[in-house]
Design an enzyme around this catalytic site. Structure first.
Site, PDB file in Angstrom:
ATOM      1  N   TYR A  75      29.222 -28.014 -19.693  1.00  7.04           N
ATOM      2  CA  TYR A  75      29.647 -26.983 -20.643  1.00  7.04           C
ATOM      3  C   TYR A  75      28.469 -26.108 -21.088  1.00  7.04           C
ATOM      4  CZ  TYR A  75      31.823 -24.650 -24.575  1.00  7.04           C
ATOM      5  OH  TYR A  75      32.318 -23.688 -25.421  1.00  7.04           O
ATOM      6  N   PHE A 129      32.319   5.188 -17.876  1.00  8.13           N
ATOM      7  CA  PHE A 129      33.480   4.635 -17.185  1.00  8.13           C
ATOM      8  C   PHE A 129      34.599   4.404 -18.212  1.00  8.13           C
ATOM      9  CE2 PHE A 129      35.883   1.024 -15.321  1.00  8.13           C
ATOM     10  CZ  PHE A 129      36.362   1.699 -14.216  1.00  8.13           C
ATOM     11  N   ASP A 130      35.852   4.332 -17.737  1.00  2.00           N
ATOM     12  CA  ASP A 130      37.014   4.217 -18.652  1.00  2.00           C
ATOM     13  C   ASP A 130      36.881   3.058 -19.636  1.00  2.00           C
ATOM     14  OD1 ASP A 130      37.524   5.130 -16.068  1.00  2.00           O
ATOM     15  OD2 ASP A 130      39.608   4.498 -16.080  1.00  2.00           O
ATOM     16  N   ASP A 220      24.566   1.043 -17.854  1.00  4.46           N
ATOM     17  CA  ASP A 220      25.762   0.384 -17.335  1.00  4.46           C
ATOM     18  C   ASP A 220      25.385   0.154 -15.877  1.00  4.46           C
ATOM     19  OD1 ASP A 220      28.088  -0.214 -16.014  1.00  4.46           O
ATOM     20  OD2 ASP A 220      29.331   1.171 -17.161  1.00  4.46           O
ATOM     21  N   ALA A 222      26.411  -1.689 -13.196  1.00  5.72           N
ATOM     22  CA  ALA A 222      27.290  -2.315 -12.193  1.00  5.72           C
ATOM     23  C   ALA A 222      26.781  -2.102 -10.762  1.00  5.72           C
ATOM     24  CB  ALA A 222      28.709  -1.762 -12.334  1.00  5.72           C
ATOM     25  N   LYS A 263      30.459  -5.843  -8.625  1.00  4.43           N
ATOM     26  CA  LYS A 263      30.077  -4.799  -7.663  1.00  4.43           C
ATOM     27  C   LYS A 263      28.815  -5.287  -6.936  1.00  4.43           C
ATOM     28  CE  LYS A 263      32.759  -2.430 -10.694  1.00  4.43           C
ATOM     29  NZ  LYS A 263      33.376  -3.045 -11.883  1.00  4.43           N
ATOM     30  N   HIS A 454      48.492   5.074 -15.670  1.00  2.10           N
ATOM     31  CA  HIS A 454      48.376   4.975 -14.203  1.00  2.10           C
ATOM     32  C   HIS A 454      48.720   3.586 -13.684  1.00  2.10           C
ATOM     33  CE1 HIS A 454      44.443   3.815 -15.677  1.00  2.10           C
ATOM     34  NE2 HIS A 454      44.105   3.332 -14.507  1.00  2.10           N
TER      35      HIS A 454
HETATM   36  N1  F0G Z   1      31.259   0.087 -15.648  1.00  4.21           N
HETATM   37  C1  F0G Z   1      31.481   0.704 -14.481  1.00  4.21           C
HETATM   38  C2  F0G Z   1      30.573   1.801 -14.046  1.00  4.21           C
HETATM   39  C3  F0G Z   1      32.561   0.312 -13.673  1.00  4.21           C
HETATM   40  O1  F0G Z   1      32.761   0.925 -12.507  1.00  4.21           O
HETATM   41  C4  F0G Z   1      33.398  -0.744 -14.107  1.00  4.21           C
HETATM   42  C5  F0G Z   1      34.541  -1.171 -13.303  1.00  4.21           C
HETATM   43  C6  F0G Z   1      33.115  -1.356 -15.344  1.00  4.21           C
HETATM   44  C7  F0G Z   1      32.035  -0.918 -16.081  1.00  4.21           C
HETATM   45  C8  F0G Z   1      33.964  -2.468 -15.889  1.00  4.21           C
HETATM   46  O2  F0G Z   1      33.703  -3.639 -15.217  1.00  4.21           O
HETATM   47  O3  F0G Z   1      35.895  -4.234 -14.178  1.00  4.21           O
HETATM   48  O4  F0G Z   1      34.058  -5.928 -14.424  1.00  4.21           O
HETATM   49  O5  F0G Z   1      35.298  -5.135 -16.414  1.00  4.21           O
HETATM   50  N2  F0G Z   1      34.981  -0.498 -12.345  1.00  4.21           N
HETATM   51  C9  F0G Z   1      36.073  -0.831 -11.442  1.00  4.21           C
HETATM   52  C10 F0G Z   1      36.390   0.334 -10.543  1.00  4.21           C
HETATM   53  C11 F0G Z   1      37.282  -1.421 -12.107  1.00  4.21           C
HETATM   54  O6  F0G Z   1      37.387   0.231  -9.790  1.00  4.21           O
HETATM   55  O7  F0G Z   1      35.647   1.309 -10.524  1.00  4.21           O
HETATM   56  P1  F0G Z   1      34.799  -4.803 -15.039  1.00  4.21           P
END
Ligand code: F0G
Length: 468
Positions: A75, A129-130, A220, A222, A263, A454
């Protein structure tokens, strides 16, 4: 090397997974009768090539699977955690490492902690990002976009179209008031700007502005290793530097990062926060214990953490990156050669089709991005994704559709998954849809949820009078 040619895969295939082959009739039935026109609802068992996302869809290596088998499920303070912590410290040069269940979990921690003491926080970036925008709003803030002007031009050949413009940043800081800007976020690479990279010069310049105002700068991160590869191949002075050295330098200019490991971490699930400041780490770790899990596992199994420690290093391998970025460029260049409008140059993880240009005679009210995306599925069983009016949603005040600058369709490429023959199949499928675009029917909404439409909207086709 030309745009079309790229190195061979620096790996061989040990395990295979069959992919479904369907008929056009089956696909039409599934898309309209089962999925109600929404590509997210098409069962994966009916998808031949899946380019919906590059997130969590990569193939793990034999060494990662071996790490999975030796994952320690204690754990707290597991052996796997010790390995990940040491690996991440070494790669990013940051003392404090905190795992999270995925990228948005990491964002939730960072943005809640950094925004909580400000009434109306403003968070500048190079196109959030969204999920980042969502968490900024959730914490009561607003995101502002300071991306460079070149990013707005789909034909401009600039090497770093993901760069944040330091002039725009200064203006936004002045407008908001320094005390209202809790952090600046640089997204590497810029997913909302067609996956374009950010230069080391930009990172350095933005860092200097942030230091001047005493504002923390976060990545960010990723797609940090793909971004480092672009720096190596496009920025003066970095051609002979190994990727790990470039990554270290990139992170040396920032105070911390949130990261989706799905990623460039080359794993199917997971996230990380890294930072320099002990006090901040303590606050983040408290939040993590509430929302993610004990700070040495953060919502992940020990085996996931073990696979990530291996994946972070494999993702920085130069032969892999040359192949990976080459494959993306190949797909974009082949489509462009066939006359399909492609957002140029191609970025790291995806090719973006410029539907505003491809289907300029279809009114936006008929959702040309969805029409094109659906036609690609019917034509060849290839799943791609609209990044346009449907994704942008409605203006909360007027209720009208929001129209982004470009109606795009994204072809996101999973890592180490598809071969060149499969990419050629995608090129053939999309080219055919493009050539027959005049016959595509428009799309109308038959069901629309109040947020994030979407994912769950339902559509029908409609005949339409074309513009012009
Ligand atoms: N930041 C970026 C730049 C991303 O592209 C994503 C996810 C996230 C944060 C969030 O990360 O999905 O692990 O919670 N991008 C995916 C896409 C979903 O299809 O571009 P997560």
């Amino acid at each position: 090397m030309s745009e079309i040619s790229y190195p061979f895969e620096p790996f061989k295939i040990k395990t295979v997974e069959s992919i479904p082959v369907t008929t056009r009739k089956e696909r039409e039935k599934i898309l309209w009768d089962v999925a109600k026109g929404n590509i997210f609802n098409v069962p994966a068992r009916a998808i031949t090539i899946d380019l919906l996302t590059d997130s969590g869809t990569g193939a793990m290596s034999d060494m990662q699977w071996a790490a999975i088998m030796s994952g320690d499920e204690s754990y707290a303070s597991s052996k796997s955690w010790e390995v990940l912590e040491a690996t991440a410290r070494e790669i990013f040069g940051m003392p404090f490492i905190l795992p999270a269940h995925q990228g948005r979990g990491a964002e939730h921690l960072v943005l809640t902690v950094l925004l909580e003491s400000i009434t109306r926080p403003v968070v500048p970036g190079n196109g959030h990002f969204d999920t980042t925008s969502g968490h900024i709003q959730w914490a009561g803030g607003v995101g502002v976009d300071c991306i460079c002007d070149e990013a707005r031009d789909p034909h401009n050949d600039s090497p770093f179209k993901g760069d944040l413009d330091p002039g725009k940043l200064r203006a936004e800081i002045k407008k908001a008031g320094v005390g209202n800007v809790p952090l600046v976020i640089l997204t590497i690479t810029a997913n909302t700007a067609a996956g374009q990279p950010v230069s080391m010069k930009c990172i350095r310049d933005v860092s200097a502005v942030c230091k001047e105002y005493g504002i923390p700068l976060f990545f960010d991160a990723a797609r940090f290793s793909e971004n480092a590869y672009f720096i190596k191949t496009r920025e003066k002075g970095y051609g002979n530097k190994p990727i790990p050295e470039i990554v270290k330098e990139m992170f040396s200019y920032v105070d911390g990062a949130s990261m989706s490991s799905k990623k460039d971490g080359l794993v199917n699930i997971g996230g990380l926060v890294v930072c320099r400041d002990r006090e901040l780490y303590r606050k983040l770790a408290n939040m993590a214990t509430l929302f993610e899990g004990f700070p040495t596992y953060g919502g992940q199994a020990g085996r996931d953490i073990a696979a990530l420690a291996v994946g972070l290093r494999e993702g920085m391998d130069e032969h892999y990156l040359a192949w990976r970025i080459g494959q993306t460029r190949y797909l974009g260049a082949k489509l462009r050669e066939n006359g399909v409008p492609v957002f140029w140059p191609t970025g790291g993880h995806a090719v973006y089709l410029n539907i505003s240009e491809a289907m300029e005679d279809m009114p936006l009210a008929a959702y040309p991005g969805i029409a094109f995306q659906n036609a690609v599925y019917v034509e060849g069983g290839v799943r791609v994704c609209e990044i346009g009016t449907i994704l942008a949603g409605r203006d909360p005040d007027t209720g009208e559709d929001r129209h982004p600058r470009f109606e795009l369709v994204r072809l996101a490429i999973p890592r180490r998954v598809y071969t060149q023959t499969q990419m050629d199949y995608v090129v053939g499928t999309i080219t055919k849809v493009y050539e027959g675009r005049e016959n595509l029917k428009g799309i109308r909404l038959i069901y629309e949820p109040p947020v994030l439409r979407h994912f769950t909207a339902e559509y029908a086709e409609m005949e339409l009078a074309r513009k012009g």
